[in-house]
Design an enzyme around this catalytic site. Structure first.
Site, PDB file in Angstrom:
ATOM      1  N   LYS A  97       0.828  -1.207   0.000  1.00 60.08           N
ATOM      2  CA  LYS A  97       0.000   0.000   0.000  1.00 60.08           C
ATOM      3  C   LYS A  97       0.862   1.257   0.000  1.00 60.08           C
ATOM      4  O   LYS A  97       0.642   2.180  -0.792  1.00 60.08           O
ATOM      5  CB  LYS A  97      -0.933   0.015   1.212  1.00 60.08           C
ATOM      6  CG  LYS A  97      -1.879   1.219   1.228  1.00 60.08           C
ATOM      7  CD  LYS A  97      -2.732   1.247   2.481  1.00 60.08           C
ATOM      8  CE  LYS A  97      -1.931   1.703   3.676  1.00 60.08           C
ATOM      9  NZ  LYS A  97      -2.763   1.930   4.881  1.00 60.08           N
ATOM     10  N   ASP A 113      -6.658   1.193   1.010  1.00 58.72           N
ATOM     11  CA  ASP A 113      -6.719   1.269   2.465  1.00 58.72           C
ATOM     12  C   ASP A 113      -8.131   0.906   2.891  1.00 58.72           C
ATOM     13  O   ASP A 113      -8.939   0.414   2.095  1.00 58.72           O
ATOM     14  CB  ASP A 113      -6.317   2.668   2.953  1.00 58.72           C
ATOM     15  CG  ASP A 113      -7.334   3.732   2.570  1.00 58.72           C
ATOM     16  OD1 ASP A 113      -8.258   3.432   1.765  1.00 58.72           O
ATOM     17  OD2 ASP A 113      -7.233   4.859   3.082  1.00 58.72           O
TER      18      ASP A 113
END
Length: 218
Positions: free
Chosen positions: A120, A138
């Site tokens: 991420k 997320d």
């Protein structure tokens, strides 16, 4: 959700916010990298409050490395998991200085080799710092993608792959920012604000909600 509705959704996002970006405050790719590492399980607001003084006084890999873990901890103590993050940031600074000429690497492999950097974080840096059409998933993006039907998936990676497949190429560069902002301020976790949502007419969740509403009797 079909392709036409996805196009309409992203056209609407683009019209409302043509140049979306992160809410993290930073001056260059290094500061962005550090801010994203610190933002894990923390709000952008709390990270910004901590990094303003940090970046102003120690905003390069060399200066931050010179702080050491204890010195850095003094700046980020208000952020969750600050001890682990301080260790990761100092270790990352050392690698940047010793192996990358104090520059943030542009490859996913090199980024994910840095302490505290996962897929991420690498996606955020590649997208925001280097203009790569990556999508960092997320909790907000995971929720919005599944709730609306834009890119459903049972895991973070599955959602990322679904978005890469279904987001029209013209919108892929900014998709991450549009989706995270939408999840942060409109499609919130407990009670989505469907009454002010710009894309509700194409949203799977909204359509299901309408079907569940009792019909009035005359």
């Amino acid at each position: 959700m079909n392709r036409e509705n996805r196009v309409r959704i992203f056209e609407t996002f683009a019209q409302a916010n043509p140049n979306p970006t992160t809410e993290l405050e930073y001056a260059d790719s290094f500061q962005l990298l550090i801010a994203v590492i610190l933002s894990a399980q923390a709000t952008d607001k709390s990270v910004n409050l901590a990094t303003r003084d940090l970046f102003r006084e120690h905003g390069t890999p060399e200066k931050m490395l010179a702080l050491g873990v204890d010195g850095l901890t003094a700046y980020i103590r208000t952020i969750g998991l600050f001890r682990t993050k301080a260790s990761n940031v100092i270790a990352t600074c050392r690698i940047l200085v010793e192996q990358h000429g104090s520059k943030v690497p542009r490859s996913r492999e090199a980024l994910e080799a840095l302490p505290g950097v996962g897929r991420k974080t690498a996606n955020v840096v590649l997208n925001t710092a280097f203009g790569e059409p990556t999508i960092a998933v997320d909790t907000h993006i995971f929720r919005v993608s599944n709730r609306t039907g834009i890119g459903p998936g049972k895991t973070v990676l599955a959602v990322e792959q679904a978005l890469e497949k279904h987001v029209p190429p013209a919108f892929r560069l900014n998709a991450h920012h549009w989706l995270i902002l939408h999840g942060r301020y409109v499609c919130v976790a407990r009670k989505p604000k469907c009454d002010v949502c710009l894309i509700s007419q194409w949203c799977d969740h909204y359509k299901k909600t309408l079907r569940k509403r009792p019909t009035s009797r005359t």
